[in-house]
Write a protein that holds these residues in place. Structure first.
Motif, PDB file in Angstrom:
ATOM      1  N   GLY A 108      27.490 100.522  50.334  1.00  0.00           N
ATOM      2  CA  GLY A 108      29.118  99.758  50.853  1.00  0.00           C
ATOM      3  C   GLY A 108      29.626 100.636  51.767  1.00  0.00           C
ATOM      4  N   ASN A 109      30.839 100.047  52.353  1.00  0.00           N
ATOM      5  CA  ASN A 109      31.350 100.805  53.239  1.00  0.00           C
ATOM      6  C   ASN A 109      32.492 101.780  52.810  1.00  0.00           C
ATOM      7  N   ASN A 132      27.108  95.342  57.396  1.00  0.00           N
ATOM      8  CA  ASN A 132      28.042  94.836  58.635  1.00  0.00           C
ATOM      9  C   ASN A 132      27.843  96.292  59.692  1.00  0.00           C
ATOM     10  N   ASN A 153      28.048  90.605  59.570  1.00  0.00           N
ATOM     11  CA  ASN A 153      29.232  89.385  59.619  1.00  0.00           C
ATOM     12  C   ASN A 153      29.527  89.171  61.092  1.00  0.00           C
ATOM     13  N   THR A 241      31.493  89.470  47.990  1.00  0.00           N
ATOM     14  CA  THR A 241      31.294  90.288  49.075  1.00  0.00           C
ATOM     15  C   THR A 241      30.044  90.310  49.473  1.00  0.00           C
ATOM     16  N   THR A 242      29.568  90.929  50.710  1.00  0.00           N
ATOM     17  CA  THR A 242      28.384  91.201  51.001  1.00  0.00           C
ATOM     18  C   THR A 242      27.752  91.966  50.165  1.00  0.00           C
ATOM     19  N   GLY A 243      28.471  93.242  49.982  1.00  0.00           N
ATOM     20  CA  GLY A 243      27.971  93.911  48.864  1.00  0.00           C
ATOM     21  C   GLY A 243      27.337  93.425  47.460  1.00  0.00           C
ATOM     22  N   PHE A 262      30.657 102.007  47.031  1.00  0.00           N
ATOM     23  CA  PHE A 262      31.513 100.735  46.611  1.00  0.00           C
ATOM     24  C   PHE A 262      32.651 101.442  45.689  1.00  0.00           C
ATOM     25  N   TRP A 263      33.674 101.292  46.465  1.00  0.00           N
ATOM     26  CA  TRP A 263      34.799 101.627  45.769  1.00  0.00           C
ATOM     27  C   TRP A 263      35.985 101.080  46.422  1.00  0.00           C
ATOM     28  N   PRO A 264      36.722 100.066  45.866  1.00  0.00           N
ATOM     29  CA  PRO A 264      37.567  99.208  46.566  1.00  0.00           C
ATOM     30  C   PRO A 264      39.019  99.801  46.318  1.00  0.00           C
ATOM     31  N   TYR A 276      39.463 102.893  53.449  1.00  0.00           N
ATOM     32  CA  TYR A 276      38.845 101.620  53.145  1.00  0.00           C
ATOM     33  C   TYR A 276      37.383 101.486  53.508  1.00  0.00           C
ATOM     34  N   HIS A 277      37.068 101.998  54.895  1.00  0.00           N
ATOM     35  CA  HIS A 277      35.887 102.150  55.380  1.00  0.00           C
ATOM     36  C   HIS A 277      35.753 103.558  55.683  1.00  0.00           C
ATOM     37  N   HIS A 293      38.152  87.700  48.977  1.00  0.00           N
ATOM     38  CA  HIS A 293      37.371  88.607  48.244  1.00  0.00           C
ATOM     39  C   HIS A 293      38.240  88.963  47.020  1.00  0.00           C
TER      40      HIS A 293
HETATM   41  N1  CTP Z   1      33.142  97.957  49.797  1.00  0.00           N
HETATM   42  C1  CTP Z   1      33.787  98.600  48.607  1.00  0.00           C
HETATM   43  N2  CTP Z   1      34.833  99.191  48.736  1.00  0.00           N
HETATM   44  C2  CTP Z   1      35.511  99.495  49.850  1.00  0.00           C
HETATM   45  C3  CTP Z   1      34.649  98.621  51.048  1.00  0.00           C
HETATM   46  C4  CTP Z   1      33.518  98.001  50.703  1.00  0.00           C
HETATM   47  O1  CTP Z   1      33.160  98.350  47.305  1.00  0.00           O
HETATM   48  N3  CTP Z   1      36.628 100.144  49.976  1.00  0.00           N
HETATM   49  C5  CTP Z   1      31.787  97.182  49.424  1.00  0.00           C
HETATM   50  C6  CTP Z   1      32.059  95.704  49.312  1.00  0.00           C
HETATM   51  O2  CTP Z   1      31.189  95.021  48.393  1.00  0.00           O
HETATM   52  C7  CTP Z   1      31.752  95.310  50.580  1.00  0.00           C
HETATM   53  C8  CTP Z   1      30.686  96.209  51.226  1.00  0.00           C
HETATM   54  O3  CTP Z   1      30.941  97.332  50.502  1.00  0.00           O
HETATM   55  O4  CTP Z   1      31.282  93.800  51.004  1.00  0.00           O
HETATM   56  C9  CTP Z   1      30.530  96.403  52.558  1.00  0.00           C
HETATM   57  O5  CTP Z   1      31.677  96.518  53.033  1.00  0.00           O
HETATM   58  P1  CTP Z   1      32.646  95.964  54.369  1.00  0.00           P
HETATM   59  O6  CTP Z   1      31.691  95.942  55.556  1.00  0.00           O
HETATM   60  O7  CTP Z   1      33.866  96.335  54.184  1.00  0.00           O
HETATM   61  O8  CTP Z   1      32.526  94.331  53.826  1.00  0.00           O
HETATM   62  P2  CTP Z   1      33.773  93.349  54.218  1.00  0.00           P
HETATM   63  O9  CTP Z   1      33.976  93.378  55.589  1.00  0.00           O
HETATM   64  O10 CTP Z   1      34.935  93.802  53.470  1.00  0.00           O
HETATM   65  O11 CTP Z   1      33.596  92.140  53.257  1.00  0.00           O
HETATM   66  P3  CTP Z   1      32.683  91.105  53.591  1.00  0.00           P
HETATM   67  O12 CTP Z   1      31.515  91.531  54.546  1.00  0.00           O
HETATM   68  O13 CTP Z   1      31.852  90.754  52.178  1.00  0.00           O
HETATM   69  O14 CTP Z   1      33.502  89.935  53.847  1.00  0.00           O
END
Ligand code: CTP
Length: 319
Positions: A108-109, A132, A153, A241-243, A262-264, A276-277, A293
């Protein structure tokens, strides 16, 4: 067979915004975690009732032809035409046909990856899934380099490549695509309107420059099938979500599944700030009402699966 308990509470799951500030203790700790083979197999079987990753990972050439009209999954009133380029890039057979892997990493990102030192561990898995088109080169120590499948995406073209406004950005994207070097590029082209041109630009670039990637475009039923599976297990997600999509697909062809990044949540387990990323300055947006989401809810489900040994979450440093 017995139900897989993903959401243990008897009351329906609700989005609990308060949990963003709670300390998320991940138990068992990394060294104590054991894979639960029986449970993993049971989950695979249950998911197979809703979808088949081998098929749903991509629409195949035989099922569409140029000019066909597709209704977007989330915007049923909007349509797109299957272009000649898209048709060219549809795989003839599933890129996952008869594939089986001992261990898979899904990356995850989340910024939680920064300073994790997880790169080597991630690269040691037989199959590595990324999301992504996240950059790897500059972050290799923490995220690794190996990429067997990466998602894209359409919005990524806007967010990370300035909508290809000039030659520099086009070159940047082209370099990133070339670096994929034969891996699977998974593009959700039929999900939401608005990405049409972006998908077309990427398709065109791949064909024009003979980029060595295996393109895949998820099936029209994948989203609803994945959602259906999780809803059946009382995980009330709005739009996976993508993850989560990647985890759900991976259960089909991976024996053991390891999740990284994976840590939102804006604070880590020691209450230190988390981006966040790991690679950009995007801010936490999932709390907004508009966001489709429900990442913290998904996280709760994944955490529960970690506790039961169905998958392993890594949210701190790797040894
Ligand atoms: N993720 C997470 N915690 C974060 C950021 C991302 O757990 N702080 C996980 C999510 O499952 C996410 C995946 O990592 O789907 C990929 O991150 P991202 O590219 O940010 O996906 P999004 O653009 O947020 O969401 P999506 O592509 O699913 O619309």
């Amino acid at each position: 067979g017995a139900e897989v308990v993903i959401n243990g509470s008897s009351s329906p799951a609700v989005v609990d915004r308060s949990n963003e500030s709670i300390k998320h203790d991940i138990q068992p700790a990394s060294s104590k975690w054991r894979h639960n083979q029986t449970l993993s197999l049971r989950i695979r079987k249950q998911i197979l009732k809703f979808l088949d990753a081998e098929k749903d990972i991509s629409v195949l050439k035989g099922t569409l032809k140029p000019g066909d009209i597709i209704h977007y999954i989330f915007d049923r009133d909007s349509t797109m035409n299957v272009s000649q380029n898209l048709y060219e890039l549809l795989p003839r057979t599933s890129p996952l046909k008869n594939k089986h892997f001992g261990t898979c990493a899904i990356v995850g990102n989340s910024g939680v990856l920064l300073n994790s030192g997880c790169g080597k561990e991630i690269d040691a898995h037989s199959f590595v899934i990324r999301c992504n088109l996240a950059p790897v080169q500059e972050y290799a120590r923490d995220v690794g380099l190996k990429t067997d499948l990466v998602t894209m995406n359409p919005s990524v073209i806007q967010r990370a490549f300035e909508d290809l406004v000039n030659a520099t950005w086009r070159e940047k994207l082209l370099q990133r695509l070339h670096s994929l070097n034969g891996s699977i590029l998974w593009i959700p082209a039929f999900m939401a309107r608005g990405g049409k041109e972006r998908v077309e630009w990427v398709n065109e670039l791949i064909l024009k420059h003979h980029v060595n990637v295996r393109t895949a475009y998820p099936s029209l039923r994948l989203l609803h099938a994945v959602r259906g599976y999780w809803l059946t297990n009382k995980v009330h997600i709005k739009r996976p979500t993508t993850g989560l999509l990647m985890y759900t697909l991976a259960t089909r062809f991976c024996n053991q599944i390891y999740l990284y990044g994976f840590w939102p949540f804006p604070l880590d387990q020691n209450q230190n700030p988390v981006k966040y990323h790991y690679y950009d300055s995007l801010k936490y947006g999932y709390t907004s009402q508009a966001s489709p989401h429900t990442m913290p809810l998904e996280f709760k489900a994944l955490k529960s699966l970690h506790e039961q040994g169905a998958l392993k979450l890594t949210v701190g440093q790797c040894d």
